[in-house]
Design an enzyme around this catalytic site. Structure first.
Site, PDB file in Angstrom:
ATOM      1  N   GLU A 128      45.841  77.118  44.571  1.00 42.97           N
ATOM      2  CA  GLU A 128      46.754  76.981  45.717  1.00 42.97           C
ATOM      3  C   GLU A 128      46.108  77.318  47.068  1.00 42.97           C
ATOM      4  O   GLU A 128      46.648  78.100  47.849  1.00 42.97           O
ATOM      5  CB  GLU A 128      48.015  77.836  45.483  1.00 42.97           C
ATOM      6  CG  GLU A 128      48.735  77.443  44.201  1.00 42.97           C
ATOM      7  CD  GLU A 128      49.963  78.302  43.875  1.00 42.97           C
ATOM      8  OE1 GLU A 128      50.305  79.195  44.660  1.00 42.97           O
ATOM      9  OE2 GLU A 128      50.564  78.054  42.807  1.00 42.97           O
ATOM     10  N   ASN A 169      43.268  74.254  40.974  1.00 42.78           N
ATOM     11  CA  ASN A 169      44.658  74.098  40.516  1.00 42.78           C
ATOM     12  C   ASN A 169      45.619  74.235  41.697  1.00 42.78           C
ATOM     13  O   ASN A 169      45.469  75.147  42.520  1.00 42.78           O
ATOM     14  CB  ASN A 169      44.936  75.215  39.493  1.00 42.78           C
ATOM     15  CG  ASN A 169      46.225  75.049  38.719  1.00 42.78           C
ATOM     16  OD1 ASN A 169      46.467  74.012  38.102  1.00 42.78           O
ATOM     17  ND2 ASN A 169      47.068  76.077  38.739  1.00 42.78           N
ATOM     18  N   HIS A 205      55.227  71.318  38.929  1.00 46.15           N
ATOM     19  CA  HIS A 205      56.563  71.932  39.005  1.00 46.15           C
ATOM     20  C   HIS A 205      57.465  70.902  39.688  1.00 46.15           C
ATOM     21  O   HIS A 205      57.514  70.822  40.913  1.00 46.15           O
ATOM     22  CB  HIS A 205      56.513  73.247  39.792  1.00 46.15           C
ATOM     23  CG  HIS A 205      55.729  74.306  39.087  1.00 46.15           C
ATOM     24  ND1 HIS A 205      56.146  74.851  37.899  1.00 46.15           N
ATOM     25  CD2 HIS A 205      54.548  74.905  39.388  1.00 46.15           C
ATOM     26  CE1 HIS A 205      55.258  75.754  37.486  1.00 46.15           C
ATOM     27  NE2 HIS A 205      54.277  75.795  38.373  1.00 46.15           N
ATOM     28  N   GLU A 233      51.142  73.203  34.630  1.00 41.88           N
ATOM     29  CA  GLU A 233      52.300  74.106  34.683  1.00 41.88           C
ATOM     30  C   GLU A 233      53.605  73.309  34.671  1.00 41.88           C
ATOM     31  O   GLU A 233      54.568  73.635  35.375  1.00 41.88           O
ATOM     32  CB  GLU A 233      52.241  74.984  35.943  1.00 41.88           C
ATOM     33  CG  GLU A 233      50.940  75.761  36.087  1.00 41.88           C
ATOM     34  CD  GLU A 233      50.888  76.675  37.309  1.00 41.88           C
ATOM     35  OE1 GLU A 233      51.936  76.947  37.939  1.00 41.88           O
ATOM     36  OE2 GLU A 233      49.770  77.120  37.644  1.00 41.88           O
ATOM     37  N   ASP A 235      57.045  71.764  34.537  1.00 45.93           N
ATOM     38  CA  ASP A 235      58.477  71.969  34.286  1.00 45.93           C
ATOM     39  C   ASP A 235      59.240  71.042  35.221  1.00 45.93           C
ATOM     40  O   ASP A 235      58.703  70.591  36.240  1.00 45.93           O
ATOM     41  CB  ASP A 235      58.939  73.437  34.380  1.00 45.93           C
ATOM     42  CG  ASP A 235      58.524  74.162  35.637  1.00 45.93           C
ATOM     43  OD1 ASP A 235      58.294  73.524  36.677  1.00 45.93           O
ATOM     44  OD2 ASP A 235      58.451  75.422  35.589  1.00 45.93           O
TER      45      ASP A 235
HETATM   46  O1  9MR Z   1      55.454  82.144  36.288  1.00 47.65           O
HETATM   47  C1  9MR Z   1      54.829  83.128  37.072  1.00 47.65           C
HETATM   48  C2  9MR Z   1      55.833  84.242  37.391  1.00 47.65           C
HETATM   49  O2  9MR Z   1      56.145  84.952  36.207  1.00 47.65           O
HETATM   50  C3  9MR Z   1      55.252  85.171  38.435  1.00 47.65           C
HETATM   51  O3  9MR Z   1      56.251  86.111  38.832  1.00 47.65           O
HETATM   52  C4  9MR Z   1      54.776  84.375  39.624  1.00 47.65           C
HETATM   53  C5  9MR Z   1      54.178  85.268  40.689  1.00 47.65           C
HETATM   54  O4  9MR Z   1      53.840  84.549  41.828  1.00 47.65           O
HETATM   55  O5  9MR Z   1      53.802  83.432  39.217  1.00 47.65           O
HETATM   56  C6  9MR Z   1      54.343  82.489  38.349  1.00 47.65           C
HETATM   57  O6  9MR Z   1      53.395  81.497  38.015  1.00 47.65           O
HETATM   58  C7  9MR Z   1      52.923  80.716  39.101  1.00 47.65           C
HETATM   59  C8  9MR Z   1      51.506  80.334  38.770  1.00 47.65           C
HETATM   60  O7  9MR Z   1      50.725  81.472  38.490  1.00 47.65           O
HETATM   61  C9  9MR Z   1      50.881  79.517  39.878  1.00 47.65           C
HETATM   62  N1  9MR Z   1      51.688  78.367  40.212  1.00 47.65           N
HETATM   63  C10 9MR Z   1      53.093  78.648  40.467  1.00 47.65           C
HETATM   64  C11 9MR Z   1      53.692  79.412  39.291  1.00 47.65           C
HETATM   65  C12 9MR Z   1      55.201  79.607  39.492  1.00 47.65           C
HETATM   66  O8  9MR Z   1      55.447  80.418  40.595  1.00 47.65           O
END
Ligand code: 9MR
Length: 313
Positions: A128, A169, A205, A233, A235
């Protein structure tokens, strides 16, 4: 039809995986499906910097190891997620003097990549790093190291493990637009300069009814640069409550995403960001939205599951 999603994907030369998180592992109904249905696992949180280097030079892989051990015991491959990210970054990193941050970043990458050497298929090296308009996100790494930090991160990862595939990513890069164009240009310039990059992770997402029309074309243009693509990732959220019509739309969307991957040989696999609505990150971040995954919160398969299986067939 008793084949699992992992088996169906395997027959197409792909993996089909799920993210998982440590607090979910005592749920035996959950781990039974996690361990049987998927051929790949991504730790959802516990490989991130806040867990793995909570204070400078003190490394802790206990929680991440729990997931990697479980995956290995189930014969599943593992994607490493993620080495350099502006979130879930311990606050000490913000306080590192500018002149030391490149060294700190390299040390973090070197230590973690070396620790998991031989046990992972991919690393999300940088996560990101771009804004929606294609400019660089002003993270602490961008501000203190400058534009070169991404290339430096990939070089450090390659030096620590010559075999694991190195991924950039990001989210909202599934369709063609300013953000994916910026990632595309970066990958192109890395390839031209010999900076080691093996793949691009499109997080995916997505929103039901809004799968980008250019998804397949976008996957292909990255593949044509000579990198793999993974949907890392996936969904597909909806406005709650679920209805039969929304479930049907979501199923169509999941099927379309799987098909877009299958038509490009360098699209190597798909990971859902956990598999059951019981443990989805979505409702806590987007209030009023959810039901984004192929299994419901009671572990019943939704239409989305059947659409994925059909597309993989
Ligand atoms: O799913 C993850 C969640 O449990 C955490 O609280 C969050 C913290 O920022 O991160 C989420 O996973 C993220 C991933 O690491 C990177 N892309 C976005 C995902 C959803 O926020």
């Amino acid at each position: 039809d008793t084949a699992t999603l992992g088996e169906l994907a395997e027959a197409k030369g792909r993996y089909f995986g799920s993210a998982t998180d440590n607090p979910e592992l005592p749920d035996t109904q959950y781990t039974q499906i996690l361990g049987s249905e998927f051929s790949q696992i991504t730790p959802e949180n516990t490989m991130k910097w806040q867990y793995t280097e909570p204070s400078r030079g003190r490394f802790d892989y206990t929680a991440a190891e729990e997931i990697v051990d479980l995956a290995e015991s189930n014969g599943q491959s593992v994607r490493g997620h993620t080495l350099v990210w502006h979130n879930q970054l311990p606050s000490w990193v913000d306080d590192v003097p500018a002149g030391e941050l490149l060294g700190v970043m390299r040390d973090h990458i070197t230590h973690e990549v070396d620790h998991f050497k031989g046990r992972l298929i991919h690393w999300d090296v940088v996560n990101e790093a771009f804004e929606e308009d294609g400019s660089r996100r002003q993270s602490v790494f961008q501000q203190k190291i400058g534009d070169s930090y991404i290339a430096e991160a990939f070089k450090a990862a390659r030096a620590a493990d010559p075999d694991v595939k190195l991924y950039y990513n990001d989210y909202n890069i599934e369709g063609i637009g300013p953000k994916s164009d910026a990632v595309y240009e970066m990958v192109k310039s890395f390839k031209a300069q010999g900076i080691p990059i093996d793949g691009v992770g499109m997080q995916a997402h997505l929103i039901a009814g809004q799968v980008p029309a250019s998804l397949q074309e976008n996957i292909r243009r990255f593949a044509d640069l000579g990198v793999d693509v993974a949907l890392t990732e996936l969904d597909i959220r909806m406005t709650l409550p679920r209805t039969a019509a929304k479930d049907a739309q979501q199923a169509t969307d999941y099927g379309a995403v799987v098909e877009a991957c299958l038509v490009v040989s360098r699209c190597v696999g798909i990971t859902v960001w956990d598999y059951t609505d019981k443990y989805s990150w979505v409702p806590s971040v987007f209030p009023g939205q959810g039901a984004a995954l192929p299994w419901d919160e009671d572990f019943a398969k939704k239409p989305a599951y059947h659409a994925i299986a059909a597309a993989l067939n």
